[in-house]
Design a protein around this motif. Sequence first.
Motif, PDB file in Angstrom:
ATOM      1  N   ARG A  26       0.842  -1.196   0.000  1.00  0.00           N
ATOM      2  CA  ARG A  26       0.000   0.000   0.000  1.00  0.00           C
ATOM      3  C   ARG A  26       0.882   1.251   0.000  1.00  0.00           C
ATOM      4  O   ARG A  26       1.959   1.260   0.599  1.00  0.00           O
ATOM      5  CB  ARG A  26      -0.901   0.005   1.240  1.00  0.00           C
ATOM      6  N   GLU A  27       0.388   2.296  -0.658  1.00  0.00           N
ATOM      7  CA  GLU A  27       1.103   3.570  -0.696  1.00  0.00           C
ATOM      8  C   GLU A  27       0.103   4.685  -0.412  1.00  0.00           C
ATOM      9  O   GLU A  27      -1.012   4.696  -0.954  1.00  0.00           O
ATOM     10  CB  GLU A  27       1.772   3.774  -2.055  1.00  0.00           C
ATOM     11  N   SER A  28       0.528   5.622   0.414  1.00  0.00           N
ATOM     12  CA  SER A  28      -0.394   6.656   0.898  1.00  0.00           C
ATOM     13  C   SER A  28      -0.967   7.504  -0.237  1.00  0.00           C
ATOM     14  O   SER A  28      -2.116   7.962  -0.148  1.00  0.00           O
ATOM     15  CB  SER A  28       0.318   7.554   1.908  1.00  0.00           C
ATOM     16  N   ASP A  29      -0.197   7.731  -1.303  1.00  0.00           N
ATOM     17  CA  ASP A  29      -0.696   8.550  -2.405  1.00  0.00           C
ATOM     18  C   ASP A  29      -1.963   7.957  -3.009  1.00  0.00           C
ATOM     19  O   ASP A  29      -2.903   8.690  -3.360  1.00  0.00           O
ATOM     20  CB  ASP A  29       0.376   8.697  -3.487  1.00  0.00           C
ATOM     21  N   PHE A  30      -2.009   6.652  -3.146  1.00  0.00           N
ATOM     22  CA  PHE A  30      -3.185   5.981  -3.702  1.00  0.00           C
ATOM     23  C   PHE A  30      -4.284   5.810  -2.654  1.00  0.00           C
ATOM     24  O   PHE A  30      -5.477   5.904  -2.973  1.00  0.00           O
ATOM     25  CB  PHE A  30      -2.785   4.619  -4.286  1.00  0.00           C
ATOM     26  N   GLU A  31      -3.892   5.557  -1.404  1.00  0.00           N
ATOM     27  CA  GLU A  31      -4.875   5.416  -0.335  1.00  0.00           C
ATOM     28  C   GLU A  31      -5.663   6.712  -0.161  1.00  0.00           C
ATOM     29  O   GLU A  31      -6.877   6.694   0.062  1.00  0.00           O
ATOM     30  CB  GLU A  31      -4.177   5.041   0.975  1.00  0.00           C
ATOM     31  N   ASP A  32      -4.979   7.849  -0.274  1.00  0.00           N
ATOM     32  CA  ASP A  32      -5.664   9.135  -0.127  1.00  0.00           C
ATOM     33  C   ASP A  32      -6.698   9.348  -1.237  1.00  0.00           C
ATOM     34  O   ASP A  32      -7.763   9.945  -1.005  1.00  0.00           O
ATOM     35  CB  ASP A  32      -4.640  10.272  -0.150  1.00  0.00           C
ATOM     36  N   ILE A  33      -6.378   8.853  -2.426  1.00  0.00           N
ATOM     37  CA  ILE A  33      -7.307   9.029  -3.549  1.00  0.00           C
ATOM     38  C   ILE A  33      -8.587   8.235  -3.342  1.00  0.00           C
ATOM     39  O   ILE A  33      -9.696   8.734  -3.589  1.00  0.00           O
ATOM     40  CB  ILE A  33      -6.619   8.646  -4.875  1.00  0.00           C
ATOM     41  N   VAL A  34      -8.479   6.984  -2.872  1.00  0.00           N
ATOM     42  CA  VAL A  34      -9.711   6.194  -2.682  1.00  0.00           C
ATOM     43  C   VAL A  34     -10.544   6.756  -1.529  1.00  0.00           C
ATOM     44  O   VAL A  34     -11.787   6.716  -1.573  1.00  0.00           O
ATOM     45  CB  VAL A  34      -9.404   4.690  -2.456  1.00  0.00           C
ATOM     46  N   LYS A  35      -9.882   7.303  -0.510  1.00  0.00           N
ATOM     47  CA  LYS A  35     -10.638   7.936   0.575  1.00  0.00           C
ATOM     48  C   LYS A  35     -11.422   9.136   0.054  1.00  0.00           C
ATOM     49  O   LYS A  35     -12.582   9.345   0.422  1.00  0.00           O
ATOM     50  CB  LYS A  35      -9.680   8.372   1.687  1.00  0.00           C
ATOM     51  N   LEU A  36     -10.783   9.910  -0.784  1.00  0.00           N
ATOM     52  CA  LEU A  36     -11.434  11.081  -1.346  1.00  0.00           C
ATOM     53  C   LEU A  36     -12.581  10.673  -2.272  1.00  0.00           C
ATOM     54  O   LEU A  36     -13.661  11.283  -2.256  1.00  0.00           O
ATOM     55  CB  LEU A  36     -10.415  11.935  -2.095  1.00  0.00           C
ATOM     56  N   ALA A  37     -12.375   9.626  -3.094  1.00  0.00           N
ATOM     57  CA  ALA A  37     -13.427   9.143  -3.986  1.00  0.00           C
ATOM     58  C   ALA A  37     -14.638   8.659  -3.194  1.00  0.00           C
ATOM     59  O   ALA A  37     -15.796   8.937  -3.539  1.00  0.00           O
ATOM     60  CB  ALA A  37     -12.879   8.017  -4.872  1.00  0.00           C
ATOM     61  N   SER A  38     -14.389   7.927  -2.109  1.00  0.00           N
ATOM     62  CA  SER A  38     -15.481   7.443  -1.260  1.00  0.00           C
ATOM     63  C   SER A  38     -16.246   8.604  -0.636  1.00  0.00           C
ATOM     64  O   SER A  38     -17.478   8.594  -0.583  1.00  0.00           O
ATOM     65  CB  SER A  38     -14.903   6.538  -0.163  1.00  0.00           C
ATOM     66  N   GLU A  39     -15.500   9.634  -0.202  1.00  0.00           N
ATOM     67  CA  GLU A  39     -16.126  10.782   0.437  1.00  0.00           C
ATOM     68  C   GLU A  39     -16.962  11.572  -0.564  1.00  0.00           C
ATOM     69  O   GLU A  39     -18.112  11.947  -0.279  1.00  0.00           O
ATOM     70  CB  GLU A  39     -15.033  11.678   1.039  1.00  0.00           C
TER      71      GLU A  39
END
Length: 372
Positions: A26-39
């Motif tokens: 896992r990499e934070s750059d991609f994790e942040d994107i899915v969190k934003l998409a979900s939000e």
Amino acid sequence: MTIPLRPDETERLAALAAYNVLDTPRESDFEDIVKLASEICGTPIAVVNLIGDGRQFFKAEIGLGVRETPLETSFCGHALLNEEFMLVPDATLDHRFDCNPLVTGEPGLRFYAGALLKTAAGLPLGTLCVLDFKPRDLASHQRTALRTLANQVMTQLELRRLNTRLAERVAEVVAERDRSEMLGREIDHRVMNSLQFVSALLAMQAKTASDSEAARQLGLAASRVNTVARVHRHFYVEEAVETTCALAYAHRLLSDLAEVISPCSVTTAGQATPIPTTLIMPLGLITNELVTNAAKHGARSVEVRISASGEGVRIEVEDDGPGLPVDFDPAARKGLGMRIVQSLVDQHAGVLTFSSGRVGGAQLAATLTTVG
């Protein structure tokens, strides 16, 4: 249910492999994107999904808790057949998914929306998708946001690939440098051995020469070759760089030379200022000649002072010997040593000066500058 393959599936898989991203942590750059998409989309699930050969790998996910699932149950596998965006408001009403075990059983998926992750050549690698357990739709701004975030995923993948390439190139350069340095050290070692071998041969020849003058000249030649070997050896103690410390080099050289000029003692003084390495060899040869000459003419102690700048170096050799002849002229000296010193000074646009020493001996100073 079998998912139809794209006509360019071979090229697509090759493009995906080039990113070397499957099965990575896992990499934070991609994790942040899915969190934003979900939000933004208001969904409990969001995934960066990469479609491999027979499987789908989740580079980042929220709401699933797994990193990989079979391709047979994939929504995103069908999305690859679309141009840019696929929306499934209610999976139970879509013939592609109404028998999917993820819809008919746990976890009971109903809604899906996915924006393609496409290379610059137009090959889809997977999707940035959002899912829900109830039928629904996305507003226009949510669809736009999902597409924009998909573009950001591709930007991150490209940056990741460029960083990998850069790291590989750096590793190649470092490996090539190490090979070059190893080769350079081997060459230096062989040069040293060759110089010492030639010096030994000349010394042996001098001992067996029947003519005293020939023996003397052979002995002098052996000494000169040994001088070059000594200067060479102390120069390559350090790594070959554009600049090096003149004082540290002189100290190493004179520590070795102390055995040759014993019982005369030698000290060094000055500042640890780097100078261009092009001046190191003439510095060593001049220092060697002036110090050995002082010892040969009766000096009991010699002080070598080094003052340097980025463009040149000044060597001062002061001894407590009998001093210089009244008519001393280095240019007119018959001895080879002073002629070598004068020649090296001239080659480096320098100046050779001489005077009486502070303790009654002699002081000679050579200033060298970079040429060109």
